[in-house]
Design an enzyme around this catalytic site. Structure first.
Site, PDB file in Angstrom:
ATOM      1  N   GLY A 144      24.824  45.867  26.199  1.00  0.00           N
ATOM      2  CA  GLY A 144      24.922  44.414  26.275  1.00  0.00           C
ATOM      3  C   GLY A 144      23.677  43.769  26.844  1.00  0.00           C
ATOM      4  CG  ASP A 145      21.705  39.266  27.483  1.00  0.00           C
ATOM      5  OD1 ASP A 145      20.636  39.352  26.863  1.00  0.00           O
ATOM      6  OD2 ASP A 145      21.876  38.483  28.442  1.00  0.00           O
ATOM      7  CG  LEU A 146      24.152  42.295  33.358  1.00  0.00           C
ATOM      8  CD1 LEU A 146      23.380  41.146  33.997  1.00  0.00           C
ATOM      9  CD2 LEU A 146      25.521  42.444  34.021  1.00  0.00           C
ATOM     10  CE  LYS A 197      25.126  27.147  30.649  1.00  0.00           C
ATOM     11  NZ  LYS A 197      23.986  28.019  31.020  1.00  0.00           N
ATOM     12  CG  HIS A 234      23.134  37.279  39.852  1.00  0.00           C
ATOM     13  ND1 HIS A 234      24.014  36.630  39.011  1.00  0.00           N
ATOM     14  CD2 HIS A 234      22.049  36.468  39.940  1.00  0.00           C
ATOM     15  CE1 HIS A 234      23.481  35.502  38.602  1.00  0.00           C
ATOM     16  NE2 HIS A 234      22.290  35.376  39.153  1.00  0.00           N
ATOM     17  CG  HIS A 251      26.063  32.018  41.369  1.00  0.00           C
ATOM     18  ND1 HIS A 251      26.361  33.355  41.514  1.00  0.00           N
ATOM     19  CD2 HIS A 251      25.758  31.850  40.049  1.00  0.00           C
ATOM     20  CE1 HIS A 251      26.239  33.970  40.347  1.00  0.00           C
ATOM     21  NE2 HIS A 251      25.876  33.079  39.455  1.00  0.00           N
ATOM     22  CD  GLU A 286      22.166  27.964  34.282  1.00  0.00           C
ATOM     23  OE1 GLU A 286      21.981  29.132  33.921  1.00  0.00           O
ATOM     24  OE2 GLU A 286      23.250  27.372  34.143  1.00  0.00           O
ATOM     25  NE  ARG A 313      19.703  43.979  24.491  1.00  0.00           N
ATOM     26  CZ  ARG A 313      20.868  43.549  24.002  1.00  0.00           C
ATOM     27  NH1 ARG A 313      21.852  44.405  23.793  1.00  0.00           N
ATOM     28  NH2 ARG A 313      21.037  42.272  23.719  1.00  0.00           N
ATOM     29  NE  ARG A 332      34.737  47.899  20.236  1.00  0.00           N
ATOM     30  CZ  ARG A 332      35.451  47.004  19.549  1.00  0.00           C
ATOM     31  NH1 ARG A 332      35.649  45.798  20.059  1.00  0.00           N
ATOM     32  NH2 ARG A 332      35.960  47.300  18.374  1.00  0.00           N
TER      33      ARG A 332
END
Length: 476
Positions: free
Chosen positions: A14-16, A327, A167, A229, A205, A18, A45
């Site tokens: 997944g993205d996280l 955002k 995080h 957060h 963001e 990578r 998967r």
């Protein structure tokens, strides 16, 4: 807890994984911080074998990395394909973990799969006394959903072996809040309602949905950013000094703050909260579409939220904490403002005096700045002239010899070594959700729709009015 010998990485394609997890593990390995015996078993998967996953992982590593270091890290990796909804597949996963007594599991999957995944791990013997489990957010979308997930976790992994990740707690400047407050006699005596007028926390963001439309539209800014957060930052800023720097002591003090948050309910929600949704606008001079155009359908989900919160205890009675996040903000920013009260009496006549202000920047640059008044150079024939001056502590410059780390480096190393201080306890999560659920119930009771505002701005004008009613201006 002893350091683990095996790390089981769910969601490994997944993205996280990578963007954050694999590069963080590689950085730790490069510095010799991972146990030499540590094996990393990746699972998802996708149909991969060891070689094809190692090739995928290699693409996530810095191109300039030492070839020998790359080879050593990739040799730690193996892969087992697994559909978490199929309980039969967990037996093959268990076979890849010969030492189940020293196992760390990192679960980065959809919340809908948590229950099935935990049940599968337990049935395959991967939830024994030596196994610890890390869970990536979101942990539900309400207090009830969070309790369901936490109950499923607790059935297999007790609290002292459960690591809930936020995080933000891995960021150096966030960790430095405790050092800044509790290692300096200069500030702690002033860290209370008698000397602090208000606190602001802003997280902006510039990006939009980035392919996460279905997830984000089901959550919104309040649940995606404030629930975790921002409330963790409030807790660290407002907590009492812990007796010791150990997991139980630190988290005991944080949960006291979260339970002291004044509820924002139907009676106060219109005065204390603002919902917004960005429309078409511009970021850094580049035109960007509105939220519904990004999403591809109509929606009332808030992409911006501003709140006025109070911590009702002796230290903070009457001090507003202004929170805002959104955002498509005008800049990427995470910042804390601690506004001190003005001096009680000025001896300088009509000369304006700016109250001291502490600015703690978390991103894009880590910095701590204190503004204070000082005499301007001159002969002062017309009276003493004062000017506001900043004292800057540029952390990257102050610690130039230290490499700036990804937050996940610290969190992964703490998971591997069994340290829980920077992870969130169940009662913290549930106290956060209880406060958030009351706000959402208030929005529903009052029919508060998300107010439109242009992309590239800090929310609708109501967000400005939220502070200006108290003669306070957002720090922009």
């Amino acid at each position: 807890m002893s350091a683990c010998t095996h790390l089981l990485l769910f969601g490994a394609t997944g993205d996280l994984a990578r963007r954050m997890l694999l590069p963080s593990l590689f950085a730790l390995d490069t510095e010799g911080l991972l146990p030499q015996c540590l094996r990393i078993i990746a699972t998802a998967r996708s149909a991969h074998d060891d070689a094809s996953f190692q090739a995928l992982a290699a693409d996530t590593l810095p191109e300039a990395a030492d070839p020998q270091a790359r080879s050593r890290f990739l040799a730690r990796l193996s892969y087992v394909a697994l559909d978490a909804s199929d309980q039969q597949g967990f037996a093959a996963l268990a076979e890849a973990v010969p030492d189940r007594g020293n196992l760390a599991i990192f679960l980065s999957t959809a919340p809908a799969l948590f229950g099935a995944t935990i049940a599968g791990l337990a049935s395959a013997g991967l939830a024994g006394p030596g196994a610890r489990l890390a869970l990536e957010k979101p942990l539900g979308d309400s207090l009830a959903a969070s309790r369901t997930i936490n109950d499923a976790v607790a059935a297999a992994y007790p609290e002292d072996r459960t690591f809930r990740i936020d995080h933000y707690l891995g960021k150096e400047t966030v960790q430095n809040l405790m050092g800044f407050r509790f290692a300096n006699t200069l500030f702690e005596p002033l860290w209370n309602a008698a000397h602090i007028a208000h606190v602001q926390i802003s997280i902006g963001e510039t990006v939009g949905l980035e392919g996460r439309g279905d997830y984000y539209d089901g959550m919104g800014a309040l649940r995606d950013m404030v629930q975790n957060h921002m409330l963790q930052l409030v807790a660290l800023l407002a907590m009492e000094p812990p007796a010791r720097l150990d997991p139980a002591s630190v988290r005991d003090e944080k949960v006291k703050v979260l339970r002291s948050l004044r509820p924002i309910d139907a009676a106060s929600v219109e005065a204390c909260s603002v919902r917004g949704q960005y429309t078409a606008g511009a970021i850094d001079g580049v035109a960007v579409p509105g939220y519904t155009a990004d999403l591809g359908r109509a929606s009332d989900t808030e992409t911006f939220v501003a709140l006025k919160a109070y911590v009702d205890n002796w230290r903070w009675k009457g001090v507003p904490f202004y929170l805002r996040t959104g955002k498509r903000a005008p800049e990427r920013l995470s910042e804390i403002i601690v506004q001190f009260r003005a001096v009680p009496h000025s001896i300088f006549g009509a000369a304006p005096l700016a109250a001291n202000k502490l600015v703690i920047t978390l991103q894009p640059d880590e910095n701590i700045r204190l503004s204070m008044m000082a005499k301007a150079p001159g002969l002062d024939q017309d009276g003493l002239k004062l000017r506001e001056l900043p004292l800057d502590i540029g952390l990257p410059n102050a610690f130039a010899e230290s490499r700036r780390r990804i937050a996940y480096e610290r969190l992964l190393l703490d998971l591997i070594e069994g340290r829980q201080t920077l992870f969130v306890r169940r009662d913290e999560v549930e106290a956060q959700w209880q406060w958030i659920d009351a706000i959402r119930a208030g929005w529903a009771a009052r029919g508060m729709a998300a107010r439109p505002h242009s992309a590239g701005t800090w929310g609708p004008s109501a967000a400005i009015a939220l502070t200006e009613r108290d003669d306070v201006t957002w720090h922009d």
